[in-house]
Design a protein around this motif. Structure first.
Motif, PDB file in Angstrom:
ATOM      1  N   MET A  57      -1.613   5.342  -4.729  1.00 53.14           N
ATOM      2  CA  MET A  57      -1.944   4.214  -3.860  1.00 53.14           C
ATOM      3  C   MET A  57      -1.113   2.994  -4.310  1.00 53.14           C
ATOM      4  SD  MET A  57      -4.125   5.658  -1.898  1.00 53.14           S
ATOM      5  CE  MET A  57      -3.729   7.402  -2.145  1.00 53.14           C
ATOM      6  N   PRO A  58      -0.958   1.996  -3.406  1.00 53.76           N
ATOM      7  CA  PRO A  58      -0.078   0.881  -3.778  1.00 53.76           C
ATOM      8  C   PRO A  58      -0.577   0.020  -4.933  1.00 53.76           C
ATOM      9  CG  PRO A  58      -0.980   0.580  -1.549  1.00 53.76           C
ATOM     10  CD  PRO A  58      -1.363   1.940  -1.995  1.00 53.76           C
ATOM     11  N   ASP A  59      -1.842   0.148  -5.324  1.00 53.59           N
ATOM     12  CA  ASP A  59      -2.289  -0.648  -6.490  1.00 53.59           C
ATOM     13  C   ASP A  59      -2.249   0.169  -7.789  1.00 53.59           C
ATOM     14  OD1 ASP A  59      -4.402   0.987  -5.858  1.00 53.59           O
ATOM     15  OD2 ASP A  59      -5.910  -0.607  -5.761  1.00 53.59           O
ATOM     16  N   HIS A  86       1.393   5.891  -0.945  1.00 47.41           N
ATOM     17  CA  HIS A  86       0.758   5.667   0.360  1.00 47.41           C
ATOM     18  C   HIS A  86       1.045   4.230   0.791  1.00 47.41           C
ATOM     19  CE1 HIS A  86      -2.205   5.918   3.534  1.00 47.41           C
ATOM     20  NE2 HIS A  86      -2.630   7.103   3.139  1.00 47.41           N
ATOM     21  N   SER A  87       2.325   3.857   0.845  1.00 50.57           N
ATOM     22  CA  SER A  87       2.721   2.487   1.181  1.00 50.57           C
ATOM     23  C   SER A  87       4.211   2.474   1.475  1.00 50.57           C
ATOM     24  CB  SER A  87       2.440   1.544   0.000  1.00 50.57           C
ATOM     25  OG  SER A  87       3.140   1.975  -1.155  1.00 50.57           O
ATOM     26  N   VAL A  88       4.618   1.448   2.223  1.00 50.32           N
ATOM     27  CA  VAL A  88       6.062   1.264   2.370  1.00 50.32           C
ATOM     28  C   VAL A  88       6.622   0.534   1.153  1.00 50.32           C
ATOM     29  CG1 VAL A  88       5.879  -0.899   3.715  1.00 50.32           C
ATOM     30  CG2 VAL A  88       7.907   0.523   3.954  1.00 50.32           C
ATOM     31  N   GLY A  89       5.847  -0.422   0.622  1.00 46.24           N
ATOM     32  CA  GLY A  89       6.287  -1.161  -0.565  1.00 46.24           C
ATOM     33  C   GLY A  89       6.259  -0.250  -1.780  1.00 46.24           C
ATOM     34  N   TYR A  90       7.256  -0.409  -2.644  1.00 47.78           N
ATOM     35  CA  TYR A  90       7.290   0.448  -3.841  1.00 47.78           C
ATOM     36  C   TYR A  90       7.581  -0.370  -5.102  1.00 47.78           C
ATOM     37  CZ  TYR A  90      12.201   0.381  -2.358  1.00 47.78           C
ATOM     38  OH  TYR A  90      13.427  -0.020  -1.935  1.00 47.78           O
ATOM     39  N   VAL A 107       6.157   3.489  10.132  1.00 48.31           N
ATOM     40  CA  VAL A 107       4.909   3.718  10.866  1.00 48.31           C
ATOM     41  C   VAL A 107       3.962   2.515  10.829  1.00 48.31           C
ATOM     42  CG1 VAL A 107       4.966   6.228  10.699  1.00 48.31           C
ATOM     43  CG2 VAL A 107       3.917   4.923   8.853  1.00 48.31           C
ATOM     44  N   LEU A 108       4.151   1.602   9.861  1.00 47.77           N
ATOM     45  CA  LEU A 108       3.240   0.461   9.755  1.00 47.77           C
ATOM     46  C   LEU A 108       3.861  -0.838  10.264  1.00 47.77           C
ATOM     47  CD1 LEU A 108       2.966  -0.297   5.933  1.00 47.77           C
ATOM     48  CD2 LEU A 108       4.936   0.541   7.158  1.00 47.77           C
ATOM     49  N   THR A 109       5.105  -0.774  10.731  1.00 48.88           N
ATOM     50  CA  THR A 109       5.826  -1.996  11.114  1.00 48.88           C
ATOM     51  C   THR A 109       5.050  -2.831  12.134  1.00 48.88           C
ATOM     52  OG1 THR A 109       7.935  -0.932  10.668  1.00 48.88           O
ATOM     53  CG2 THR A 109       7.985  -2.827  12.144  1.00 48.88           C
ATOM     54  N   ALA A 138       3.983 -10.198   2.799  1.00 57.14           N
ATOM     55  CA  ALA A 138       4.834  -9.312   1.998  1.00 57.14           C
ATOM     56  C   ALA A 138       4.154  -8.945   0.675  1.00 57.14           C
ATOM     57  CB  ALA A 138       6.191  -9.965   1.777  1.00 57.14           C
ATOM     58  N   ARG A 139       4.355  -9.773  -0.337  1.00 57.57           N
ATOM     59  CA  ARG A 139       3.706  -9.561  -1.621  1.00 57.57           C
ATOM     60  C   ARG A 139       3.383 -10.927  -2.235  1.00 57.57           C
ATOM     61  NH1 ARG A 139       2.836  -5.105  -0.122  1.00 57.57           N
ATOM     62  NH2 ARG A 139       3.409  -3.130  -1.084  1.00 57.57           N
ATOM     63  N   GLY A 140       2.224 -11.002  -2.907  1.00 60.47           N
ATOM     64  CA  GLY A 140       1.784 -12.266  -3.475  1.00 60.47           C
ATOM     65  C   GLY A 140       2.709 -12.798  -4.549  1.00 60.47           C
ATOM     66  N   PRO A 164      -7.707  -9.710   3.158  1.00 58.56           N
ATOM     67  CA  PRO A 164      -7.603  -8.856   1.961  1.00 58.56           C
ATOM     68  C   PRO A 164      -6.616  -7.693   2.151  1.00 58.56           C
ATOM     69  CG  PRO A 164      -9.577  -8.313   3.187  1.00 58.56           C
ATOM     70  CD  PRO A 164      -8.890  -9.398   3.975  1.00 58.56           C
ATOM     71  N   HIS A 165      -5.347  -8.004   2.288  1.00 58.45           N
ATOM     72  CA  HIS A 165      -4.260  -7.018   2.374  1.00 58.45           C
ATOM     73  C   HIS A 165      -4.575  -5.923   3.398  1.00 58.45           C
ATOM     74  CE1 HIS A 165      -0.640  -5.410  -0.075  1.00 58.45           C
ATOM     75  NE2 HIS A 165      -0.558  -5.036   1.188  1.00 58.45           N
ATOM     76  N   ILE A 166      -4.724  -6.350   4.655  1.00 57.56           N
ATOM     77  CA  ILE A 166      -5.073  -5.387   5.709  1.00 57.56           C
ATOM     78  C   ILE A 166      -3.934  -5.176   6.709  1.00 57.56           C
ATOM     79  CG2 ILE A 166      -7.566  -5.822   5.575  1.00 57.56           C
ATOM     80  CD1 ILE A 166      -7.223  -7.528   8.173  1.00 57.56           C
ATOM     81  N   GLY A 167      -2.719  -5.569   6.322  1.00 56.16           N
ATOM     82  CA  GLY A 167      -1.592  -5.470   7.256  1.00 56.16           C
ATOM     83  C   GLY A 167      -1.475  -4.119   7.945  1.00 56.16           C
ATOM     84  N   SER A 168      -1.617  -3.055   7.194  1.00 55.50           N
ATOM     85  CA  SER A 168      -1.429  -1.712   7.780  1.00 55.50           C
ATOM     86  C   SER A 168      -2.754  -1.023   8.091  1.00 55.50           C
ATOM     87  CB  SER A 168      -0.611  -0.844   6.817  1.00 55.50           C
ATOM     88  OG  SER A 168      -1.337  -0.634   5.617  1.00 55.50           O
ATOM     89  N   ALA A 169      -3.857  -1.783   8.023  1.00 55.23           N
ATOM     90  CA  ALA A 169      -5.174  -1.136   8.051  1.00 55.23           C
ATOM     91  C   ALA A 169      -5.681  -0.873   9.468  1.00 55.23           C
ATOM     92  CB  ALA A 169      -6.186  -1.966   7.259  1.00 55.23           C
ATOM     93  N   VAL A 223      -2.539   3.916  11.920  1.00 55.36           N
ATOM     94  CA  VAL A 223      -1.420   3.683  10.996  1.00 55.36           C
ATOM     95  C   VAL A 223      -1.695   4.302   9.627  1.00 55.36           C
ATOM     96  CG1 VAL A 223      -0.169   1.879   9.753  1.00 55.36           C
ATOM     97  CG2 VAL A 223      -0.533   1.680  12.217  1.00 55.36           C
ATOM     98  N   ARG A 224      -2.920   4.169   9.137  1.00 54.96           N
ATOM     99  CA  ARG A 224      -3.196   4.747   7.814  1.00 54.96           C
ATOM    100  C   ARG A 224      -3.081   6.276   7.855  1.00 54.96           C
ATOM    101  NH1 ARG A 224      -5.622   0.695   4.407  1.00 54.96           N
ATOM    102  NH2 ARG A 224      -3.990  -0.882   4.546  1.00 54.96           N
ATOM    103  N   THR A 225      -3.411   6.872   9.001  1.00 53.75           N
ATOM    104  CA  THR A 225      -3.220   8.326   9.127  1.00 53.75           C
ATOM    105  C   THR A 225      -1.724   8.643   9.139  1.00 53.75           C
ATOM    106  OG1 THR A 225      -5.323   8.691  10.230  1.00 53.75           O
ATOM    107  CG2 THR A 225      -3.596  10.325  10.635  1.00 53.75           C
ATOM    108  N   ALA A 226      -0.968   7.872   9.922  1.00 50.41           N
ATOM    109  CA  ALA A 226       0.483   8.120   9.984  1.00 50.41           C
ATOM    110  C   ALA A 226       1.123   7.944   8.608  1.00 50.41           C
ATOM    111  CB  ALA A 226       1.122   7.183  11.007  1.00 50.41           C
ATOM    112  N   MET A 227       0.658   6.963   7.846  1.00 45.99           N
ATOM    113  CA  MET A 227       1.216   6.748   6.502  1.00 45.99           C
ATOM    114  C   MET A 227       0.921   7.941   5.592  1.00 45.99           C
ATOM    115  SD  MET A 227       0.153   2.738   6.055  1.00 45.99           S
ATOM    116  CE  MET A 227       0.800   2.466   4.392  1.00 45.99           C
ATOM    117  N   GLY A 228      -0.328   8.397   5.615  1.00 43.00           N
ATOM    118  CA  GLY A 228      -0.697   9.540   4.772  1.00 43.00           C
ATOM    119  C   GLY A 228       0.099  10.779   5.140  1.00 43.00           C
TER     120      GLY A 228
HETATM  121  C1  DGY Z   1       2.536  -1.337   2.096  1.00 43.67           C
HETATM  122  O1  DGY Z   1       2.535  -0.257   2.696  1.00 43.67           O
HETATM  123  O2  DGY Z   1       3.400  -1.650   1.281  1.00 43.67           O
HETATM  124  C2  DGY Z   1       1.407  -2.249   2.377  1.00 43.67           C
HETATM  125  O3  DGY Z   1       1.583  -3.494   1.834  1.00 43.67           O
HETATM  126  C3  DGY Z   1       0.132  -1.617   1.867  1.00 43.67           C
HETATM  127  O4  DGY Z   1      -0.766  -1.631   2.928  1.00 43.67           O
END
Ligand code: DGY
Length: 345
Positions: A66-68, A89-93, A114-116, A251-253, A298-303, A307-312
């Protein structure tokens, strides 16, 4: 690669199903597919896994994090030698030291594209919320402070003709630009390189961040968190914004010096803030909660369910592709396969 695919199951070269460790619980559809295709274990902990992954990884072929979950050089170096592939499970790495994974010849897959749209939607939500001050208006309503209609009550700003400065014009930045244009905003951007004219769609390129800041009535942060960019939105750069400008971050804090942002809001130099991301989230700086002219998500951009199914699914595609011998396009470090081929492995 000697790993092969059989009967649509993901199998390793030992003809057994791939043993997959997932450090969270994805959506039902992703869980179902993982159970169908892999020998999978879902490992959900209250806190991010941290160092415990080292011991836990023993005997698994693949890990989906997961991203955290932070996978730094040291942790990657100590992962079980049984691990052949990583996915997030994120675009950010920014939480994975991809160079260290490459050095260990571990392919890493992420979940781009998929989350754009979902993230761009949330950016527009925050832009609207900041401009129209919807959070403070809603708080007033909830607190029973909504008085008589008055011409000056709950005044915000119109988006039409406001200059939107987009810092980081990748897929998400471009999707925000097209939405913002539909609201009549004038789009400016700064990016490592200028986009082609057809992708720019009338947006004005700035060859420096400083130049972009100076014209941004609304400044939207869409850049990735890289070592070079961490903390880049500091006091000096915030002071370059037009007085009263608004700041949105999807983006990121850690791109922002939060203490400097709080000071700029205090002084009125920044008029409103909308953010989906924070340093050290979910344990955010308590001063965020005192900002009345801020909309905090609370970091719900892709929520979204979709989208969460497509990401998984995309993350599973990546892992599957490794064992089928044809790495999928969402691979972050193709050099791994070049190294593998050169060494004849
Ligand atoms: C990502 O995919 O990087 C998002 O920030 C997490 O939801």
């Amino acid at each position: 690669m000697r790993d092969i695919e059989m009967n649509s199951k993901t199998v390793t070269n030992a003809n057994r199903r791939c043993r997959l460790l997932v450090t969270g619980i994805p959506t039902d559809a992703v869980v179902d597919r993982a159970v169908d295709e892999f020998d999978v274990q879902f490992w959900r902990e209250t806190d991010p896994i941290g160092d415990r992954l080292v011991e836990k990884s023993s005997g698994f072929d693949a890990v989906l994090v997961m991203p955290d979950d932070k996978l730094d050089r040291d942790l990657i170096g100590r992962l079980s030698p049984s691990i052949k592939v990583l996915a997030t499970h994120s675009v950010g790495y920014d939480h994975i030291d991809v160079a260290a994974a490459t050095a260990r010849r571990l392919p890493v897959f992420n979940t781009p594209d998929v989350l754009t749209d979902a993230v761009a939607d949330i950016a527009l939500f925050l832009i609207l919320a900041a401009a129209r001050r919807t959070t403070s208006a809603e708080v007033a309503l909830r607190n029973g402070e909504w008085g008589r209609w008055a011409p000056t009550l709950f005044l915000g700003r119109s988006l039409d003709r406001q200059r939107l400065g987009i810092f980081g014009m990748g897929r998400i930045g471009m999707a925000i630009a097209s939405r913002a244009s539909a609201f009549g905003m004038l789009v400016h951007y700064h990016n490592r390189s200028r986009l082609s004219v057809d992708k720019e769609r009338g947006a004005q390129f700035h060859d420096s961040l400083e130049s972009l800041l100076s014209v941004s009535d609304m400044f939207c942060i869409c850049a990735p968190s890289t070592p070079q960019l961490r903390g880049i939105i500091d006091a000096k750069r915030l002071a370059m914004l037009p007085f009263g400008a608004m700041v949105v971050n999807i983006a990121r804090g850690d791109l922002v010096d939060e203490a400097a942002l709080f000071a700029a809001v205090q002084e009125g130099r920044v008029g409103a803030v909308g953010t989906d991301v924070y340093r050290g989230e979910p344990n955010i700086d308590a001063r965020w909660l005192d900002l009345t002219n801020a909309t905090l998500l609370p970091h719900i951009g892709s929520a979204t369910h979709e989208v969460r199914t497509a990401m998984g699914m995309l993350a599973l595609d990546g892992i599957h592709s490794h064992f089928s011998g044809v790495p999928a396009a969402n691979l972050l470090n193709p050099q791994v396969y070049a190294v593998t081929r050169r060494s004849g492995d």
